[in-house]
Every structure is written in C-alpha cells, then in structure tokens.
Scaffold this motif. Structure first.
Motif, mmCIF file in Angstrom:
data_model
loop_
_atom_site.group_PDB
_atom_site.id
_atom_site.type_symbol
_atom_site.label_atom_id
_atom_site.label_comp_id
_atom_site.label_asym_id
_atom_site.label_seq_id
_atom_site.Cartn_x
_atom_site.Cartn_y
_atom_site.Cartn_z
ATOM 1 N N ALA A 117 23.750 -15.651 2.914
ATOM 2 C CA ALA A 117 23.055 -14.571 3.291
ATOM 3 C C ALA A 117 21.795 -15.114 4.042
ATOM 4 N N ASN A 118 21.406 -14.304 5.136
ATOM 5 C CA ASN A 118 20.071 -14.433 5.700
ATOM 6 C C ASN A 118 19.548 -12.959 6.196
ATOM 7 N N PRO A 119 19.143 -12.424 4.997
ATOM 8 C CA PRO A 119 18.832 -10.936 5.162
ATOM 9 C C PRO A 119 17.245 -10.725 5.819
ATOM 10 N N GLY A 120 17.288 -9.483 6.090
ATOM 11 C CA GLY A 120 15.968 -8.932 6.668
ATOM 12 C C GLY A 120 15.813 -7.579 6.126
ATOM 13 N N THR A 121 14.927 -6.971 6.953
ATOM 14 C CA THR A 121 14.231 -5.754 6.159
ATOM 15 C C THR A 121 15.294 -4.623 6.022
ATOM 16 N N THR A 122 16.394 -4.504 6.890
ATOM 17 C CA THR A 122 17.605 -3.521 6.628
ATOM 18 C C THR A 122 18.533 -3.757 5.430
ATOM 19 N N ILE A 127 17.122 -5.240 2.422
ATOM 20 C CA ILE A 127 16.446 -5.084 1.401
ATOM 21 C C ILE A 127 17.318 -4.517 -0.050
ATOM 22 N N VAL A 183 19.613 -6.897 -1.027
ATOM 23 C CA VAL A 183 18.679 -8.080 -1.712
ATOM 24 C C VAL A 183 18.560 -7.672 -3.318
ATOM 25 N N GLU A 184 17.868 -6.413 -3.401
ATOM 26 C CA GLU A 184 17.784 -6.049 -4.762
ATOM 27 C C GLU A 184 18.776 -5.869 -5.606
ATOM 28 N N PHE A 201 21.274 -8.028 -5.697
ATOM 29 C CA PHE A 201 21.940 -9.152 -6.218
ATOM 30 C C PHE A 201 21.511 -9.378 -7.779
ATOM 31 N N HIS A 231 21.519 -9.516 9.486
ATOM 32 C CA HIS A 231 20.727 -8.734 9.785
ATOM 33 C C HIS A 231 20.831 -8.155 11.217
ATOM 34 N N HIS A 289 20.017 -0.033 10.808
ATOM 35 C CA HIS A 289 18.942 0.627 10.491
ATOM 36 C C HIS A 289 19.462 1.872 9.732
ATOM 37 N N ALA A 290 18.493 2.800 9.078
ATOM 38 C CA ALA A 290 18.895 3.861 8.501
ATOM 39 C C ALA A 290 19.633 4.811 9.356
ATOM 40 N N TRP A 293 20.094 2.334 0.170
ATOM 41 C CA TRP A 293 18.957 2.523 -0.735
ATOM 42 C C TRP A 293 19.208 3.846 -1.633
#
Lengths: 514, 514
Positions: B21-26, B28, B31-32, B34, B71, B100-101, B163
């Motif tokens: 992984a190399n995650p960014g804002t989209t 998140i 990431v949670e 995990f 990302h 993006h959303a 999300w």
C-alpha cells in the motif's frame, strides 16, 4: 540526415534548448543526434519522474517547452504523475517517446504496450511519427500543440523513423498568440463591479505570474469595493516589494467557504471556480457560500492579462494607485522547529530573485502566509496533487534559470518519491537548496483520519501514516546522490544552515527535523 | 459494516493475506478497515513502483494475488511500469485504486484523471465499484479475473462507496482451474516428435516453475533425439540438484537464431515464439532459423503441465530417466570483480532454498549460466523490460516467503529507479541481500550504441550512458533507507560479505564495484 537529426534540428530552430532524458535502446538514434544538434542540451535523470517534473519546472519558468526523452510505454508511465501536475500547471512540454521500429510493433515484444492509452490522460495532443522525412513536421505539430493547449504534447517516435536517412528539418514553428478575451464577457464583469455589491476577484494562471497583472487586479477590486484572492496550487506566483499581497485560498472546503463568505460575486481572472481537493461527506464539490454568483472574465485559453487591462479601462481604475497593504512581520525562529519556523527561516534568508518550489504538503501553507515579507521571488506550487514534484521541479527550474537561487520547501513523504532528482542537481551543479520538513509521517493522512472521525486509529491504520521506523536518514540519502547535507533541529541552526547554503555554489540539502 | 470492510473481508475470505500500500486521502476508509480485518496485513511502500513490484514478487512466489492499494490515477501511474512486468510475468494481482467520491468525480478536482485509460494497458480486467453493498461482489469479480487471466486486475473504488455503511462480505471466490490442453494439439506434437527430426522444446511459464515439469520435458526431448531450452525472462525458474539444467535463450536476436540453429522443429511448452527484445536493422522480429517449424503444445491459458504429462505418455517417455547432465564447475572469484565473478560468488554462497531476483541487466546472463551448480533455488527475472523491478520484487518475494533467503542481483542504473524499496525491507526486517553491480554506467546502452555503429560516441551521447559523475554512493543511500551496507572490490571480499549477510537476520546491501 537521419530522421532523429531532422527532428532535433527542428526543435532547436523553434528555440528548444533543453531535453530532459532517460533514454533506452529505442531512443539510441535520438541520443546520437544530441552530438549533431548541440543547441539542445541533454540533461539526464535517474528516473522518469525526475525527467518530467524537471520539464514542468523548466516550462513554468520559461513559458517554453522543454523536451523529454522517454523509453516506450513503461518509461513514459514512470513520468505520468509529474505530467499530471504539468497538465494542471498548464505547462507546455513535448514528450518524445522512443517506440519499437514500426515493423516490430506487431510482434508484441516484452516492452510493447498501448502507449496512446497511457499518454492521453496527461497529453493535450498525442501523435506518432510516420517516416524519417515526416518526423520533423510531426514534431512541429506537437510543439505547437503544447503551446496552444498549454499542456504536454506527446510524440511517439518509431526507432526506424529515427535511425533512417531522409530526415529534413521542418520550418521552425512560431509560438501561437493567445486569443484576446471576449468583449462581452469583459463588459458583463464591468457591470458586476459597478453594481455596488462586494465582489472578490480570484486570480490564477497568467495573472499571478505577472506583477502588472496583480497590481491591475488589486486596483480594480479596490475601486469596486471588493477584494482579491489567489487560487490555490498556482503554477507560478510572483511576489515582492512592488507587488500587492494576494491571500491564497485555503485547502479544506469549509475554510474556502469561510474565506469567500461576505462577498457577493466571484470573478474568475485566469482562475477556475474553486473545487474541493477531495470530496468530503456533507461538503459540496464547489465550496462557495450560498447565493454567490460566479463570473468569468475570460475563457481559460484567452489572454486574461489583456482582458484585465481592458476591464481596468472600463472601470476607470487603470490609473489608480493600488491601496497600501501591510506586509507580514516575520520574527527569527528560535528553539524547536515547526512548519511556521521553517517558513520564517526561509523568508528571512532567501536571496533576492529566489525561486521557491513548495511541496511542503502539510507544511505548505506556512510559507505563502508570510512570503510577502520576502524579497522579490516567485513560488511554484503543487498543482495536481501528484506527490513527488518538488525535487524534480526545482531541478528543472534551476536548469531554466541558472542565475537565480532555487529553494525547495519539501515534505519528507513526497521527497521519498523522486529523491533521485538530487543526483541531477549534483551532476549539473545546480543552485538548489532543499529544505526537508522531516516529521517522519504522512501528516496529511493523520489529518484526514481525524476528519473521517478516527481520532485514535488502530495499529494497522497508524502504521500507514508513519515513516518513523526506520526514519529516513536524509543526510545519508542526499550524500549518496552527491549532495551536501546537514541536519538541524532549531530555528537558530536552520537560519545558519540556510545562510551557508545560499552562500555556496551547487546543491545543498537541509534536513529540518520537526 | 462499511463498504471498505465488506470488500476487505471478502478478500480475506478468498485467502488474500497481504496488501502492499501507498494510500492517500481517497483510501482512508480502506486504511481504517485494515484494523477491522487483521487477516490482511498492510505493507507500506515509499512509492508505488515499490508497491506494485512487491505485489509481483509476492504473486510469483505464491501463485495467489496480493492486493495493492493506490491513490487515484497519478498514484496508480507510478506503479504502471512494474505492473507491466507483472503482466508479462502473468502474475495475478488485484489493484485497488481509491477514487474520488462518486458525486465529486465530475468536478475535475486537481487529482482527477482518466484512470481507466491508464489502467487498461496493464490490467486484464478493469472495473469500478457501484455502491457500498456491491463493492465486495465487484472485488470478487476482480479477484477471479486476476487468477483467470493470470494478470493484474484493477478495481477503482469510489471513496463514498468505501466509507458508507451497507457493506456485506461476498462469498469467497474459489480459484479457477486452468483448462486442460487440447488433445489434438498434443497429438500433433507427438507426431512431430516421432518423425525422427531434431526438435527442441522451448519451456516457459508453469513448466519452468515445476521441477517435475522440467524433468518430464527433458525426458521427452531425449527420447525424441532433441533438446530443451528455456525462454528468456521467465517469471520463476526452479533449479537444483534434482532438476536437469535447461539453458536459457540468449538476449540478442543473432544469438537466438544461432542457439536454435540445427533444430528442425520448435515446440512451445508454456513458452511464446521467441521475439527479439528490440527491432534491429536487418534482423527479423522472430529470430528463428529459416525453415524451422513452430508447434504449440497447449494454449497459453491451458494447463501446460497436464499437456506435458499427456505428451510423455503418448511418446512413451514418461518412465524414462532424464539423461545425465554435467553441471557447471564454479571457481571462487579472486581479484577485481566482473559480472562473472559476482555470479560465481552468489552461486558459491547462496543458502539452500534461496530466491534469486535477477535484474542484473548487462550482468544478468552470468548468473543463470552457472546457476545449476547452486543448491536448490528459484530465480525470478526481468519479464517485461521495465527497469526498477529488482528491489521491489525481492521485497515482495521476502514477504511471501519469510522462511527463504532472498538475493537480489541488481544493476545499478535500474536500482536507482526504485531504491526506496530498501526502506520497506528495513521496516519489515526482510531477509534480502542486495548485490549492486556498480559499474556507474547504463552499460546496456553502450552495447546498443556499438550495435548502432557508434564506436566512439560524442560527449553528449556518452553522457547519456554514464552514471559516474557523481557516482552514486550506494552505501550512503542504503543506510539512508535503514539497510546495512558494505562495498567490495574483489572476489575474496565479496565472498566474505555475502557469507556475513546470509548469516545475519534482516536486509543487507553489498555494493560490488566493477
């Protein structure tokens, strides 16, 4: 004359003087041609992210396209992220991609791939050479497209077209003029400004690159009882004692709405309607206060400076003095470092005419907030959000303007993407001072976790934002790539380190530990 | 349950246990997740070339897909080169790209781009999530596509689908079976082998990954009075005392033709018809001797091992002993280093069951030429020609098989692409020993300039192949990323350094100066 020589001679005649390169076998005929066409200087990068980011930095500083020389689809792909930023910066670039010999493309050799599909998302124009003779004309087309579209243009050059005899230089293309702004649009904006409401002019693009443009906009806004703001993520912003300060829109959408609150009309002057960097629950894509009307002074490809001058005439504000604006006071940082202290140290030490390349990410906003206290300079910022632009853009800016010091305010997580750029800085003895904001975190992701309601992330999520174990030793990495480096932990030492770096020729790196 | 948790739970149920992984804002919400789905271990890479190359190494060692978490378009783009290699290696991978959303995609935010266009050239399957509830089923589709197509599959996951509540784990997909080989194709090959001509079996894919497959092929060839060769650039080749040596096809097309000279028929067994890596003047794309007939034992997606076993039955060679083959004798290197000396030192020191990751480029061929003298091991090589695979693939292989030592034979020019992988090796305490063949050149380009008739390149061309000014200090770079390193210049010292590295836990780097 080989096809490669005809192409490169055409580039030289058009005024191209730099080619950022990471060539492979399919580019050998173009590599050979560098010795036949010495007007085009070849600058090697250790990976293509460096190459394309450097071309972006060069183009932002000169307005003219540099070439890139890239190896087939995968080599090009490594450069896409920084071409994405260049597209958002509206930087002209001509990418030359060496492709398999025309008769070899159907054999599906290991490096074969669909180059057009990779190129289109970051190129305003994509084309292929059709023969040694035609290649120079096809180059001229790409070159014009890059200037006309304010965007990377990508020419895929088959190796046999490059190595074959029959090349002929094409007529050097002349740079196209921007179309003038539409009189009706200008008249409508003039009417808005005369209405006695409270307009705000949002500046971007050409306008913030022009001291005269900024002054004109400030005069117009003052006469209309309004204000000016600059859009976030501009390719280049000019600042200095003779230039009125223009606050930059904030990052998060709530803050954008707040910054625009109380204004009646948003007038776009070389800028786009503000858009939230990411979509957040309960936040709109365009974070404008309700009821705000949006007006565009000129189309995005039109000459916004001309339109602005015309608007000043119409609104009678052409001859006025810009209102006096206070400049921030900057205090010398002392003790432990934070983002504000780093920005202050840069502002207090930066030489006249510096070029600031700002990829500070979570530390980015501290610099522009006080930069109006600094001597004349320009700032190049993150335009497209693809991280890893800072070091390459700084490299290209220094190649474009060897007479100006370059200072790269650089987040550590982003630095790790394209740190190879330091090697090109060392090889070319570039006057780049890199300041690493070393917090050993993807700090921005900590903020985003909090925004998502996760104040206390679990171990797995927390490990995705931490770069601490092991912390990257930036001194070792920099020295490994041939760049002098020091580590500082206090404001006092940072001031000293920057003073020393600016006083010596060649690249330097300062790891500022937060 | 959020969409991200449903998706990740489905992955875990299917047996996915690692996400590079190399995650960014989209990303998140993933990431949670995990922390909610601990069966999937998240491994961070400092850039996406590390992430995708590691997934390739993992997949080559396990046959199962790892996840990648990337990302948006630009983050994905940084991983394309190593996904290109993975596609050529036929490695199953599932890429999750945070997007993006859904309601924000039309706003053209800075990071927005055409992800499909970027993904298609390296993905056998590309899809998008459609809701929180549907995302896990869409993941299952991607997972099956990766296994069925032996290729990366790419799922673009909108942030709001991840999300939002409403996620449900889908039924864990079962791995698909390879279709059996076509009986008629097998019968035709059997006829060719019985014709009393001089056939050569070209082995690749599944077959060279299987000791039994290699033995069967060697028996069949011996019974038919022919020989075996392995295709170049295999994803994984097994070797060891119980496995007959199989020479690998050479790199340049003239040498391929020469290696195949004297054989009547080329029988493809999990391999493709040889194709020249690049197109050269006067050389064909497929460098076969004139008159050589080509036969395919099984389609590329079919079970070549099953077809081979059936062929052994038909040709009556199933029960025969493979002919005795001489193994190379390897002499301990002494004095100054060259590519052969480095290969010899590796062969003489590599522990039983090592995994060799070979991105030696101009030094690559020295190792397989003598590797049959080494203890049991496998070799993962450059499949797609996109350089920068060695360190990431070694990283992923070590994550997949922590019980086996990993040795990365690594060219310096290629190492500079993705050297950030060392940080992940340090962070995860991986048993990887990297041997940098440090010649401070793109040596392969010197060869290519010579092949193009340029024996004495001008200064500009010569500068494009030199990494000497400044030479990268690999010790400093490695230490900067947290990896112990030593520099050696003689065979004696290289043997000692390798012995020491293999005796200690964790990553090591040896710079072998040529």
């Amino acid at each position: 004359m080989k096809g490669s020589e005809g192409l490169l001679a055409t580039a030289a005649a058009a005024g191209v003087d730099v080619c950022f390169a990471n060539p492979g076998t399919t580019e050998i005929p173009l590599v050979e041609a560098f010795d036949q066409v010495p007007e085009v200087r070849a600058v090697l990068g250790l990976s293509e992210g460096v190459v394309t980011g450097a071309a972006d930095g060069y183009g932002r500083m000169t307005g003219r396209p540099a070439l890139t020389l890239l190896h087939l689809g995968p080599g090009f792909a490594n450069g896409i992220a920084n071409l994405h930023n260049a597209r958002r910066a509206r930087t002209p670039i001509v990418n030359l991609i060496g492709e398999h010999a025309s008769w070899h493309q159907s054999a599906d050799a290991p490096l074969h791939s669909d180059i057009e599909s990779l190129a289109k998302p970051v190129s305003g124009w994509v084309g292929r050479t059709s023969s040694a003779a035609a290649a120079s004309g096809e180059f001229a087309e790409a070159y014009l497209a890059a200037l006309r579209n304010h965007s990377p243009a990508t020419l895929i050059a088959a190796a046999d077209h490059m190595w074959s005899q029959g090349g002929v230089p094409a007529t050097a293309p002349a740079a196209p003029q921007r179309p003038q702004g539409d009189e009706q649009q200008i008249a409508e904006v003039a009417k808005v400004l005369a209405a006695g409401r409270r307009p705000v002019l949002l500046l971007g693009g050409q306008v913030v690159e022009s001291p005269e443009g900024i002054r004109t906009a400030v005069r117009i806004a003052a006469a209309a009882g309004g204000a000016v703001l600059a859009e976030r993520g501009s390719a280049r912003v000019e600042r200095g004692p003779g230039i009125p300060p223009v606050p930059v829109l904030p990052y998060f959408p709530e803050a954008v709405t707040e910054a625009l609150q109380g204004y009646s009309d948003l007038v776009l002057v070389g800028a786009r309607t503000p858009v939230s960097f990411f979509g957040y629950k309960g936040q709109p894509s365009h974070p404008l206060p309700s009821g705000m009307a949006v007006h565009e002074l000129a189309d995005s490809d039109a000459d916004a400076l001309h339109a602005l001058a015309a608007l000043a005439e119409r609104t009678g504000s052409a001859a006025e003095e810009p209102p006096h604006a206070e400049r921030p006071e900057v205090v010398a940082p002392a003790g432990p470092l934070d983002a504000d202290a780093i920005a202050a140290a840069i502002v207090l030490t930066q030489p006249e005419n510096s070029i600031i390349v700002n990829e500070g990410v979570s530390s980015s906003a501290s610099y522009p907030a006080i930069a109006d206290a600094a001597p004349a300079h320009c700032e190049l910022s993150q335009t497209g959000g693809a991280i890893g632009m800072g070091m390459p853009v700084a490299t290209g800016a220094a190649i474009a303007r060897p007479d100006r010091p370059v200072i790269n305010l650089q987040a550590d997580g982003s630095a790790a993407y394209t740190v190879q750029a330091l090697w090109t800085q060392a090889r070319e003895s570039l006057n780049v001072t890199t300041v690493i904001c070393s917090n050993s975190r993807y700090r921005i992701l900590d903020h985003e976790l909090q925004r998502a309601g996760i104040d206390d992330p679990g171990a797995a999520a927390a490990s995705m934002t931490s770069l601490a174990d092991p912390a990257v030793d930036w001194l070792s990495v920099a020295r490994g790539f041939g760049v002098e480096a020091v580590r500082v932990t206090t404001g006092e030492d940072l001031l000293k380190a920057l003073g020393r770096a600016h006083g010596e020729h060649g690249p330097h790196l300062v790891e500022a530990v937060l």
